[in-house]
Design a protein around this motif. Structure first.
Motif, PDB file in Angstrom:
ATOM      1  N   ILE A  66      46.797  10.976 -63.142  1.00 59.05           N
ATOM      2  CA  ILE A  66      46.476   9.556 -63.320  1.00 59.05           C
ATOM      3  C   ILE A  66      47.336   8.925 -64.420  1.00 59.05           C
ATOM      4  CG2 ILE A  66      44.646   9.941 -65.029  1.00 59.05           C
ATOM      5  CD1 ILE A  66      44.555   7.325 -62.204  1.00 59.05           C
ATOM      6  N   PRO A  72      47.755   5.033 -61.024  1.00 59.96           N
ATOM      7  CA  PRO A  72      46.673   4.089 -61.317  1.00 59.96           C
ATOM      8  C   PRO A  72      46.610   2.955 -60.303  1.00 59.96           C
ATOM      9  CG  PRO A  72      47.745   4.717 -63.335  1.00 59.96           C
ATOM     10  CD  PRO A  72      48.551   5.329 -62.226  1.00 59.96           C
ATOM     11  N   ASN A  93      42.587  15.185 -60.996  1.00 59.45           N
ATOM     12  CA  ASN A  93      43.998  15.439 -61.268  1.00 59.45           C
ATOM     13  C   ASN A  93      44.333  16.890 -60.975  1.00 59.45           C
ATOM     14  OD1 ASN A  93      44.698  12.838 -62.712  1.00 59.45           O
ATOM     15  ND2 ASN A  93      42.978  13.574 -63.930  1.00 59.45           N
ATOM     16  N   LEU A 274      57.130  -0.221 -66.060  1.00 63.27           N
ATOM     17  CA  LEU A 274      58.217   0.185 -66.952  1.00 63.27           C
ATOM     18  C   LEU A 274      59.545  -0.442 -66.597  1.00 63.27           C
ATOM     19  CD1 LEU A 274      58.504   4.003 -67.665  1.00 63.27           C
ATOM     20  CD2 LEU A 274      58.100   2.125 -69.234  1.00 63.27           C
ATOM     21  N   VAL A 277      60.895  -3.786 -68.142  1.00 64.67           N
ATOM     22  CA  VAL A 277      61.089  -4.028 -69.565  1.00 64.67           C
ATOM     23  C   VAL A 277      62.283  -3.302 -70.162  1.00 64.67           C
ATOM     24  CG1 VAL A 277      58.632  -4.435 -69.870  1.00 64.67           C
ATOM     25  CG2 VAL A 277      59.559  -2.171 -70.349  1.00 64.67           C
TER      26      VAL A 277
ATOM     27  N   ILE B  66      42.086   0.520 -64.738  1.00 66.71           N
ATOM     28  CA  ILE B  66      42.852   1.776 -64.758  1.00 66.71           C
ATOM     29  C   ILE B  66      44.353   1.496 -64.714  1.00 66.71           C
ATOM     30  CG2 ILE B  66      42.889   2.088 -62.241  1.00 66.71           C
ATOM     31  CD1 ILE B  66      42.435   4.879 -64.834  1.00 66.71           C
ATOM     32  N   THR B  67      44.701   0.306 -64.335  1.00 65.10           N
ATOM     33  CA  THR B  67      46.083  -0.121 -64.175  1.00 65.10           C
ATOM     34  C   THR B  67      46.727  -0.528 -65.505  1.00 65.10           C
ATOM     35  OG1 THR B  67      46.460  -0.804 -61.899  1.00 65.10           O
ATOM     36  CG2 THR B  67      46.874  -2.455 -63.601  1.00 65.10           C
ATOM     37  N   PRO B  72      44.534   5.166 -68.368  1.00 65.90           N
ATOM     38  CA  PRO B  72      44.735   6.446 -67.690  1.00 65.90           C
ATOM     39  C   PRO B  72      44.676   7.630 -68.652  1.00 65.90           C
ATOM     40  CG  PRO B  72      46.244   4.835 -66.819  1.00 65.90           C
ATOM     41  CD  PRO B  72      45.546   4.170 -67.979  1.00 65.90           C
ATOM     42  N   ARG B  76      42.176  10.682 -68.395  1.00 69.71           N
ATOM     43  CA  ARG B  76      42.621  12.058 -68.274  1.00 69.71           C
ATOM     44  C   ARG B  76      41.894  12.950 -69.280  1.00 69.71           C
ATOM     45  NH1 ARG B  76      44.969  16.643 -66.122  1.00 69.71           N
ATOM     46  NH2 ARG B  76      47.021  16.161 -65.349  1.00 69.71           N
ATOM     47  N   LEU B 218      51.854  -8.604 -70.897  1.00 71.54           N
ATOM     48  CA  LEU B 218      53.255  -8.890 -71.156  1.00 71.54           C
ATOM     49  C   LEU B 218      53.467 -10.394 -71.242  1.00 71.54           C
ATOM     50  CD1 LEU B 218      55.235  -6.490 -68.760  1.00 71.54           C
ATOM     51  CD2 LEU B 218      55.166  -6.421 -71.246  1.00 71.54           C
ATOM     52  N   LEU B 244      51.598  -4.073 -74.900  1.00 73.58           N
ATOM     53  CA  LEU B 244      51.978  -4.967 -73.822  1.00 73.58           C
ATOM     54  C   LEU B 244      52.395  -6.323 -74.398  1.00 73.58           C
ATOM     55  CD1 LEU B 244      51.685  -3.329 -71.343  1.00 73.58           C
ATOM     56  CD2 LEU B 244      49.346  -4.146 -71.057  1.00 73.58           C
ATOM     57  N   VAL B 247      55.703  -6.049 -76.294  1.00 77.35           N
ATOM     58  CA  VAL B 247      56.891  -6.019 -75.437  1.00 77.35           C
ATOM     59  C   VAL B 247      57.208  -7.439 -74.949  1.00 77.35           C
ATOM     60  CG1 VAL B 247      57.822  -5.150 -73.264  1.00 77.35           C
ATOM     61  CG2 VAL B 247      56.559  -3.611 -74.781  1.00 77.35           C
ATOM     62  N   LYS B 254      64.225 -12.292 -77.756  1.00 81.25           N
ATOM     63  CA  LYS B 254      65.565 -12.207 -77.191  1.00 81.25           C
ATOM     64  C   LYS B 254      65.978 -13.570 -76.651  1.00 81.25           C
ATOM     65  CE  LYS B 254      65.993  -7.413 -75.811  1.00 81.25           C
ATOM     66  NZ  LYS B 254      65.756  -6.474 -74.712  1.00 81.25           N
ATOM     67  N   GLN B 273      53.451   4.423 -73.188  1.00 85.00           N
ATOM     68  CA  GLN B 273      54.775   4.924 -72.814  1.00 85.00           C
ATOM     69  C   GLN B 273      55.837   3.821 -72.811  1.00 85.00           C
ATOM     70  OE1 GLN B 273      55.141   6.553 -68.840  1.00 85.00           O
ATOM     71  NE2 GLN B 273      56.435   8.196 -69.611  1.00 85.00           N
ATOM     72  N   LEU B 274      55.420   2.642 -72.344  1.00 87.40           N
ATOM     73  CA  LEU B 274      56.309   1.479 -72.337  1.00 87.40           C
ATOM     74  C   LEU B 274      57.081   1.313 -73.635  1.00 87.40           C
ATOM     75  CD1 LEU B 274      54.743  -1.842 -71.055  1.00 87.40           C
ATOM     76  CD2 LEU B 274      56.675  -0.558 -70.164  1.00 87.40           C
ATOM     77  N   VAL B 277      60.656   2.747 -74.290  1.00 84.03           N
ATOM     78  CA  VAL B 277      61.835   2.462 -73.474  1.00 84.03           C
ATOM     79  C   VAL B 277      62.394   1.055 -73.660  1.00 84.03           C
ATOM     80  CG1 VAL B 277      61.056   4.104 -71.738  1.00 84.03           C
ATOM     81  CG2 VAL B 277      60.587   1.672 -71.430  1.00 84.03           C
ATOM     82  N   THR B 278      61.753   0.243 -74.468  1.00 85.84           N
ATOM     83  CA  THR B 278      62.300  -1.084 -74.687  1.00 85.84           C
ATOM     84  C   THR B 278      63.484  -1.008 -75.641  1.00 85.84           C
ATOM     85  OG1 THR B 278      60.694  -1.358 -76.467  1.00 85.84           O
ATOM     86  CG2 THR B 278      60.123  -2.303 -74.335  1.00 85.84           C
ATOM     87  N   THR B 279      64.231  -2.091 -75.688  1.00 91.38           N
ATOM     88  CA  THR B 279      65.305  -2.197 -76.657  1.00 91.38           C
ATOM     89  C   THR B 279      65.054  -3.450 -77.471  1.00 91.38           C
ATOM     90  OG1 THR B 279      66.779  -1.322 -74.965  1.00 91.38           O
ATOM     91  CG2 THR B 279      67.803  -2.235 -76.954  1.00 91.38           C
TER      92      THR B 279
END
Lengths: 326, 326
Positions: A66, A72, A93, A274, A277, B66-67, B72, B76, B218, B244, B247, B254, B273-274, B277-279
């Motif tokens: 998940i 999700p 899971n 992801l 962004v 959950i989204t 998540p 878990r 976002l 969120l 980001v 920017k 996690q997002l 990976v941003t810059t």
DNA sequence: CTGAAAGCGCTTACAG
DNA sequence: CTGAAAGCGCTTACAG
């Protein structure tokens, strides 16, 4: 229930009748029962009911993880239609393991779930068949399985891969690498098939060394991209198994001073949040994950209502989303 | 079960005894029963058992969505410890609505879940209290609620907000804005409290206009950042309700040609996690979401085993993760 | 329109 | 060491 009956001065059966709204009941009687129910705060015990009706109004969803952003959304899809129909959903899971999947399936059956939705992943067809022989309905996602008791929701993965690679070819790339997950030797996954389909269509050679495999994670994408581009610097575009790997590929390119998309174009798969962004934002193939979940649950519901009917596999179409990375 | 008994030539009770491994049984008898079980592929019906033992080995998890990448991981956490103990878990989405939450709670109780874990969100204390009066155990996450039947898992949000803002102050910022979610007027959330705590500690003025609110998404972060910086260009740092929004804030900066972190530093909250990976990559306050889930499930288990005991609230510590955005 | 009986598949005291 | 009986909370034919 007995208390309610006593309080309303009727039999248990009558209470059952008003709760289930079945049969004719004198308005006055009904009202007395309803009053008693409210006064006592009575709520029917679904367990007892389930034991008789053989319906728990419960379904299981068996997924790898998940925590992987792909799932999700499909979970939400099944939950939303489940809820509409008065169902609750268990989520299990498995981390992709065959035995964990099998365990989850039987655990769900033991709980008397009414149906089960599963990403079979590593599960052997034989095992799945054994389970399906004893349980119905099961619906598989992304895994065709012909059986009276199983329905299938298919994502058009091969088509999606074709779209991605075709786009790259149209942009003039002739050296296109692919980063994907490990799979049984000699077996080509649908993504790889889609990739080779298009190379062939354009008369491009298929070089197996350009297809590298590893874990479908950020790190996996990062590592494999390094490996691929170090070895074959002539590659100018990469198609990845999923967006996680694609984002890892972008990081790797940055580190190797390869501009994306000028020096190396990247196309992902799935279209998770992801991918919007990153810099550059990811060009990818969108899977309508929410629809997958919805369809799967509808399939369960349908099979429950029509025990004798074979369910025809449903296809979920794909869509190329062009952003900045290719 | 009857079939097994017949086949093994024993009574039903004896079968029950070997299945539940209770009481002494002659080895030969047991073996005969086990053989019969295997031959018949017998699996005990958990529903029937549950009706007697009043234990379904089922728990419910009630979350907004959950989204949203926050949930998540906590899901878990609860699932993993649930599975360890033979429990399956229902997940219900409420989108933060009070009535949806209430419905989910009662639906879970109707299903005879053994326990329930809930993010109470908009749920009124009165409603929660009513539910807890009729159901136990319920464990709330991030919402202190004193009741014999409820346990609480608390994330040290105020502390986390303090860490974020303190870091900004240490870096020399004196004009620090805040972007957060809507909340009842006059009520200060723990994040806002942590923010004002630190401003005060540094002798900085607290300007209510610098605290803007909107949806924790976002887009919300993007829009609010525009609004905030347009109106108060003197602001050089922003602390956001979650990653969120952070980001989104980066995107807005920017677009406004504000360099991050030079022209506007940004600190998020949650560490999803997002944010990696941003810059630039996001500086944020890490919440150990997985631990939250684990603790919540442990709490359920504990309360189930000790029906008479009051559970002391558990705290989950926070940690500042410095990356590039501040 | 309403009631008495049987039973879903188990477990729990209670005997023997 | 093993069995016969009652019962968990409902629903389902079957009567009346």
């Amino acid at each position: 229930m007995r208390d309610v009956a006593r309080m309303a001065g009727v039999s248990i059966k009558t209470v059952s009748r008003v709760v289930n709204q079945q049969g004719e009941i004198a308005a006055a009687t009904r009202q007395r029962v309803i009053d008693a129910i409210n006064e006592l705060g009575y709520r029917p015990n679904r367990l007892a009911r389930a034991m008789i009706t053989q319906r728990t109004h419960t379904v299981g969803l068996v997924i790898p993880d998940i925590t992987n952003p792909f799932f999700p959304e499909v979970a939400r899809g099944v939950q939303d239609v489940a809820q509409e129909h008065g169902y609750n959903v268990f989520i299990c899971n498995t981390d992709g393991g065959a035995v964990a999947t099998q365990k989850a399936l039987y655990s769900l059956a033991d709980q008397s779930a009414d149906g089960v939705i599963v990403f079979p992943a590593a599960l052997r067809d034989e095992t799945l068949g054994e389970f399906a022989a004893a349980f119905r309905p099961v619906v598989t996602i992304n895994h065709l399985f012909e059986h009276q008791n199983v329905g299938c929701i298919m994502v058009e993965i091969r088509r999606g891969a074709q779209m991605a690679v075709e786009y790259l070819c149209q942009a003039g790339h002739v050296a296109i690498g692919m980063i994907t997950t490990e799979h049984p030797p000699k077996m080509k996954t649908r993504r790889v098939l889609g990739y080779t389909d298009i190379l062939q269509a354009h008369g491009l050679p298929i070089r197996d060394e350009w297809i590298v495999t590893g874990p479908a994670t950020l790190d996996g994408g990062y590592t494999l991209t390094h490996k691929l581009l170090d070895q074959f610097p002539e590659i100018t575009a990469i198609f990845t198994y999923n967006d996680l790997m694609a984002v890892g590929a972008i990081s790797a390119c940055k580190e190797m001073a390869r501009g994306v998309p000028q020096d190396c174009a990247i196309v992902g798969f799935d279209d998770i949040q992801l991918s919007t962004v990153t810099t550059p934002a990811l060009t990818t193939v969108r899977v309508d994950k929410y629809a997958v979940g919805q369809q799967a649950m509808h399939c369960v519901l349908h099979m429950l209502e029509h025990p004798d009917q074979q369910f025809v596999p449903t296809s979920i179409p794909m869509q190329l989303v062009v952003r900045e990375s290719a």
